[in-house]
Enzyme design. Structure first.
Site, mmCIF file in Angstrom:
data_model
loop_
_atom_site.group_PDB
_atom_site.id
_atom_site.type_symbol
_atom_site.label_atom_id
_atom_site.label_comp_id
_atom_site.label_asym_id
_atom_site.label_seq_id
_atom_site.Cartn_x
_atom_site.Cartn_y
_atom_site.Cartn_z
ATOM 1 N N TYR A 105 38.213 37.153 65.868
ATOM 2 C CA TYR A 105 38.161 36.057 66.835
ATOM 3 C C TYR A 105 38.237 34.720 66.092
ATOM 4 C CZ TYR A 105 36.597 39.750 69.970
ATOM 5 O OH TYR A 105 36.520 40.909 70.701
ATOM 6 N N ASN A 165 41.777 38.797 79.124
ATOM 7 C CA ASN A 165 43.213 39.050 78.994
ATOM 8 C C ASN A 165 43.688 39.937 80.147
ATOM 9 O OD1 ASN A 165 45.806 39.768 78.171
ATOM 10 N ND2 ASN A 165 45.093 41.144 76.560
ATOM 11 N N CYS A 214 44.682 42.764 72.897
ATOM 12 C CA CYS A 214 43.310 42.320 72.670
ATOM 13 C C CYS A 214 42.476 43.389 71.958
ATOM 14 C CB CYS A 214 42.659 41.902 73.980
ATOM 15 S SG CYS A 214 42.788 43.099 75.311
ATOM 16 N N HIS A 215 42.913 44.630 72.013
ATOM 17 C CA HIS A 215 42.183 45.696 71.314
ATOM 18 C C HIS A 215 42.281 45.555 69.795
ATOM 19 C CE1 HIS A 215 46.307 47.200 71.761
ATOM 20 N NE2 HIS A 215 46.090 47.906 70.670
ATOM 21 N N GLU A 234 47.452 53.624 66.831
ATOM 22 C CA GLU A 234 48.266 52.734 66.009
ATOM 23 C C GLU A 234 48.088 52.993 64.515
ATOM 24 O OE1 GLU A 234 47.943 48.603 67.092
ATOM 25 O OE2 GLU A 234 47.967 49.072 69.230
#
Length: 177
Positions: free
Chosen positions: A99, A126, A134-135, A161
């Site tokens: 962040y 989001n 956002c993950h 991912e």
């Protein structure tokens, strides 16, 4: 006019929303802030070209492939949220940012100081999750802070991912990596 359709993902049903030109929403059904920016007059229209493009992107994503360029997105929100969501779109597949990283990038672009906490609030709202990833945002200590779709889904998306889960921590007891 807003258009919607349901996408059956391996992590649960997702509601997709389009304004006919761009994706305006992607929410796990029942998640926090589910459909918060969707018009109450939205109509089911699975054949909408934007929704078709988003479903193809999600198909590739859930097959474990980098789906490439994101479909056109036009999330609805304040100017600050728009800045944060634009930064989300820049996070590469399989990589993590904090962040604080996003706050610093926005400050560099605008000259206005922003807190990591303010960024966290925008990230949490989001309306186009997964596609605006956002993950992929973690706390300063690389902790997996909240996710509107649930921390278990955040973990599953990161694993999909190929993120090394040994490099992150989960502050909530009982959540398995």
């Amino acid at each position: 006019m807003d258009f919607t359709c349901t996408y059956a993902s391996p992590l649960g049903d997702i509601e997709l929303a389009s304004n006919g030109e761009a994706l305006i929403g992607l929410w796990f059904k029942g998640q926090k802030y589910d459909a918060a920016t969707l018009s109450p007059t939205a109509q089911e229209k699975p054949g909408d070209s934007v929704l078709t493009q988003a479903r193809a992107w999600l198909d590739a994503y859930f097959e474990g492939r980098d789906p490439g360029e994101i479909p056109p997105c036009a999330p609805r929100g304040s100017e600050f949220r728009q800045l944060v969501w634009a930064k989300l779109a820049e996070i590469p597949y399989g990589e993590l940012v904090t962040y604080g990283d996003i706050a610093k990038a926005i400050e560099a672009d605008t000259g206005k100081k922003r807190s990591a906490r303010a960024v966290g609030g925008a990230v949490g709202h989001n309306p186009v999750s997964i596609i605006l990833p956002c993950h992929r945002v973690v706390g300063a200590s690389r902790s997996l802070t909240g996710y509107a779709g649930g921390i278990e889904r955040k973990i599953a998306l990161l694993k999909l991912e190929g993120v090394d889960m040994g490099t992150v921590t989960v502050p909530t007891k009982g959540t398995a990596l």
